[in-house]
Scaffold this active site. Structure first.
Site, PDB file in Angstrom:
ATOM      1  N   ASP A   9       0.853  -1.182   0.000  1.00 21.25           N
ATOM      2  CA  ASP A   9       0.000   0.000   0.000  1.00 21.25           C
ATOM      3  C   ASP A   9       0.897   1.242   0.000  1.00 21.25           C
ATOM      4  O   ASP A   9       1.725   1.418   0.906  1.00 21.25           O
ATOM      5  CB  ASP A   9      -0.845  -0.063   1.284  1.00 21.25           C
ATOM      6  N   ASN A  23      -7.379  12.140 -10.861  1.00 20.05           N
ATOM      7  CA  ASN A  23      -8.132  12.481 -12.076  1.00 20.05           C
ATOM      8  C   ASN A  23      -8.074  13.994 -12.245  1.00 20.05           C
ATOM      9  O   ASN A  23      -7.637  14.708 -11.339  1.00 20.05           O
ATOM     10  CB  ASN A  23      -9.570  11.959 -12.013  1.00 20.05           C
ATOM     11  N   VAL A  32      -6.204   4.168  -5.615  1.00 19.64           N
ATOM     12  CA  VAL A  32      -5.073   4.692  -4.849  1.00 19.64           C
ATOM     13  C   VAL A  32      -5.341   6.148  -4.431  1.00 19.64           C
ATOM     14  O   VAL A  32      -4.933   6.587  -3.357  1.00 19.64           O
ATOM     15  CB  VAL A  32      -3.750   4.507  -5.630  1.00 19.64           C
ATOM     16  N   ASP A  33      -6.073   6.870  -5.252  1.00 21.33           N
ATOM     17  CA  ASP A  33      -6.446   8.258  -4.951  1.00 21.33           C
ATOM     18  C   ASP A  33      -7.267   8.310  -3.651  1.00 21.33           C
ATOM     19  O   ASP A  33      -6.959   9.091  -2.727  1.00 21.33           O
ATOM     20  CB  ASP A  33      -7.269   8.786  -6.139  1.00 21.33           C
ATOM     21  N   SER A 120      -2.767   4.434 -13.961  1.00 33.03           N
ATOM     22  CA  SER A 120      -3.738   4.112 -15.041  1.00 33.03           C
ATOM     23  C   SER A 120      -4.133   2.638 -15.128  1.00 33.03           C
ATOM     24  O   SER A 120      -4.937   2.290 -15.991  1.00 33.03           O
ATOM     25  CB  SER A 120      -3.245   4.567 -16.428  1.00 33.03           C
ATOM     26  N   THR A 121      -3.561   1.775 -14.277  1.00 31.73           N
ATOM     27  CA  THR A 121      -3.823   0.334 -14.477  1.00 31.73           C
ATOM     28  C   THR A 121      -5.007  -0.200 -13.670  1.00 31.73           C
ATOM     29  O   THR A 121      -5.245  -1.399 -13.631  1.00 31.73           O
ATOM     30  CB  THR A 121      -2.576  -0.530 -14.156  1.00 31.73           C
ATOM     31  N   GLY A 122      -5.755   0.707 -13.042  1.00 35.11           N
ATOM     32  CA  GLY A 122      -6.948   0.293 -12.302  1.00 35.11           C
ATOM     33  C   GLY A 122      -8.197   0.731 -13.052  1.00 35.11           C
ATOM     34  O   GLY A 122      -8.492   0.223 -14.145  1.00 35.11           O
ATOM     35  N   TYR A 124      -8.702   3.154 -14.868  1.00 34.73           N
ATOM     36  CA  TYR A 124      -8.446   3.664 -16.218  1.00 34.73           C
ATOM     37  C   TYR A 124      -8.070   2.572 -17.231  1.00 34.73           C
ATOM     38  O   TYR A 124      -7.823   2.871 -18.402  1.00 34.73           O
ATOM     39  CB  TYR A 124      -7.399   4.783 -16.187  1.00 34.73           C
TER      40      TYR A 124
HETATM   41  N1  AR6 Z   1      -1.393   1.597  -2.935  1.00 37.30           N
HETATM   42  C1  AR6 Z   1      -0.774   1.330  -4.109  1.00 37.30           C
HETATM   43  N2  AR6 Z   1      -1.430   1.007  -5.233  1.00 37.30           N
HETATM   44  C2  AR6 Z   1      -2.774   0.959  -5.175  1.00 37.30           C
HETATM   45  C3  AR6 Z   1      -3.498   1.218  -3.992  1.00 37.30           C
HETATM   46  C4  AR6 Z   1      -2.741   1.555  -2.834  1.00 37.30           C
HETATM   47  N3  AR6 Z   1      -3.327   1.828  -1.659  1.00 37.30           N
HETATM   48  N4  AR6 Z   1      -4.829   1.079  -4.282  1.00 37.30           N
HETATM   49  C5  AR6 Z   1      -4.921   0.733  -5.573  1.00 37.30           C
HETATM   50  N5  AR6 Z   1      -3.687   0.641  -6.124  1.00 37.30           N
HETATM   51  P1  AR6 Z   1      -6.416   3.282  -9.744  1.00 37.30           P
HETATM   52  P2  AR6 Z   1      -6.111   4.707 -12.304  1.00 37.30           P
HETATM   53  C6  AR6 Z   1      -3.282   0.288  -7.509  1.00 37.30           C
HETATM   54  O1  AR6 Z   1      -7.753   2.772 -10.131  1.00 37.30           O
HETATM   55  O2  AR6 Z   1      -6.290   3.448 -13.065  1.00 37.30           O
HETATM   56  C7  AR6 Z   1      -9.466   7.023  -9.159  1.00 37.30           C
HETATM   57  O3  AR6 Z   1     -10.835   7.005  -8.880  1.00 37.30           O
HETATM   58  C8  AR6 Z   1      -4.247  -0.522  -8.330  1.00 37.30           C
HETATM   59  O4  AR6 Z   1      -4.074  -1.907  -8.099  1.00 37.30           O
HETATM   60  O5  AR6 Z   1      -6.213   3.761  -8.367  1.00 37.30           O
HETATM   61  O6  AR6 Z   1      -4.993   5.629 -12.677  1.00 37.30           O
HETATM   62  C9  AR6 Z   1      -8.964   8.419  -9.549  1.00 37.30           C
HETATM   63  O7  AR6 Z   1      -9.643   9.438  -8.860  1.00 37.30           O
HETATM   64  C10 AR6 Z   1      -3.839  -0.147  -9.748  1.00 37.30           C
HETATM   65  O8  AR6 Z   1      -2.851  -1.040 -10.237  1.00 37.30           O
HETATM   66  O9  AR6 Z   1      -5.951   4.506 -10.718  1.00 37.30           O
HETATM   67  C11 AR6 Z   1      -9.249   8.450 -11.012  1.00 37.30           C
HETATM   68  O10 AR6 Z   1     -10.585   8.823 -11.279  1.00 37.30           O
HETATM   69  C12 AR6 Z   1      -3.199   1.236  -9.609  1.00 37.30           C
HETATM   70  O11 AR6 Z   1      -3.137   1.500  -8.202  1.00 37.30           O
HETATM   71  C13 AR6 Z   1      -9.016   7.021 -11.472  1.00 37.30           C
HETATM   72  O12 AR6 Z   1      -9.234   6.220 -10.311  1.00 37.30           O
HETATM   73  C14 AR6 Z   1      -4.003   2.333 -10.268  1.00 37.30           C
HETATM   74  O13 AR6 Z   1      -5.386   2.122 -10.081  1.00 37.30           O
HETATM   75  C15 AR6 Z   1      -7.597   6.797 -11.917  1.00 37.30           C
HETATM   76  O14 AR6 Z   1      -7.476   5.491 -12.403  1.00 37.30           O
END
Ligand code: AR6
Length: 168
Positions: A9, A23, A32-33, A120-122, A124
């Site tokens: 984390d 975003n 993660v946000d 971007s790998t969640g 997005y």
């Molecule tokens: N620590 C590290 N990595 C994490 C954590 C954490 N606590 N939680 C999730 N991840 P995402 P995006 C990983 O969806 O795709 C948000 O709503 C997760 O496994 O967080 O860039 C923003 O506000 C994944 O591999 O971000 C935007 O609207 C990675 O973080 C949108 O999501 C990114 O997943 C951005 O989407």
């Protein structure tokens, strides 16, 4: 720069700066946000609002900085990754720009250690293997006298496996 891989984390990582996959509203979200805002407390959102009022939305590929509230880091660097829409060339460039602009900003702040999530790998939906390759390439290309260590923080098993292979 030394490169490290940590499974876990990002809010628990000890680094001068942690990067948030935000975003363009900068007003928080899930993934993660959400985790960073929850763990860091309301000060981060307050500063994000101030940035919004000053400069408007944060475009894809850009990066802005706030303090890190209750987190152990000094700074949170918020960058906006591209949404994957199958436009490989355009979206790959934008993702690379996120890493570059975050590193540039970190350098200007005198950051010695910086931790990145897999931007971007969640939500997005950027393909994880391609995103990992872009992240590692961009960091390896970046030469710095200021930044000493970059930590890739992988939250899920798939990303961890991908980064392990890339860094071997
Ligand atoms: N620590 C590290 N990595 C994490 C954590 C954490 N606590 N939680 C999730 N991840 P995402 P995006 C990983 O969806 O795709 C948000 O709503 C997760 O496994 O967080 O860039 C923003 O506000 C994944 O591999 O971000 C935007 O609207 C990675 O973080 C949108 O999501 C990114 O997943 C951005 O989407």
């Amino acid at each position: 720069m030394k490169i490290e891989l940590i499974k876990g984390d990002i809010t628990k990582i000890h680094a001068d700066a942690i990067v948030n996959a935000a975003n363009s509203s900068l007003l928080g979200g899930g993934g993660v946000d959400g985790a960073i805002h929850r763990a860091g407390g309301p000060q981060i959102l307050e500063e994000c609002r101030a940035i919004r009022n000053r400069q408007g939305k944060c475009n894809t590929g850009e990066a802005v900085v706030t303090t890190a509230g209750n987190l152990s880091a000094k700074y949170v660097i918020h960058t906006v990754g591209p949404v994957w829409n199958n436009n490989k060339e355009k979206e790959s460039k934008l993702l690379a720009t996120c890493y570059y602009n975050s590193l540039k900003l970190a350098e200007s702040l005198g950051v010695k250690t910086i931790a990145f999530p897999n931007i971007s790998t969640g939500v997005y939906r950027f393909p994880k293997d391609l995103a990992g390759k872009i992240a590692v390439d961009e960091v390896r290309k970046f030469k710095s006298d200021v930044i000493e260590k970059v930590i890739f923080v992988c939250f899920d098993d798939e990303n961890e496996m991908i980064y392990k292979k890339l860094l071997d």
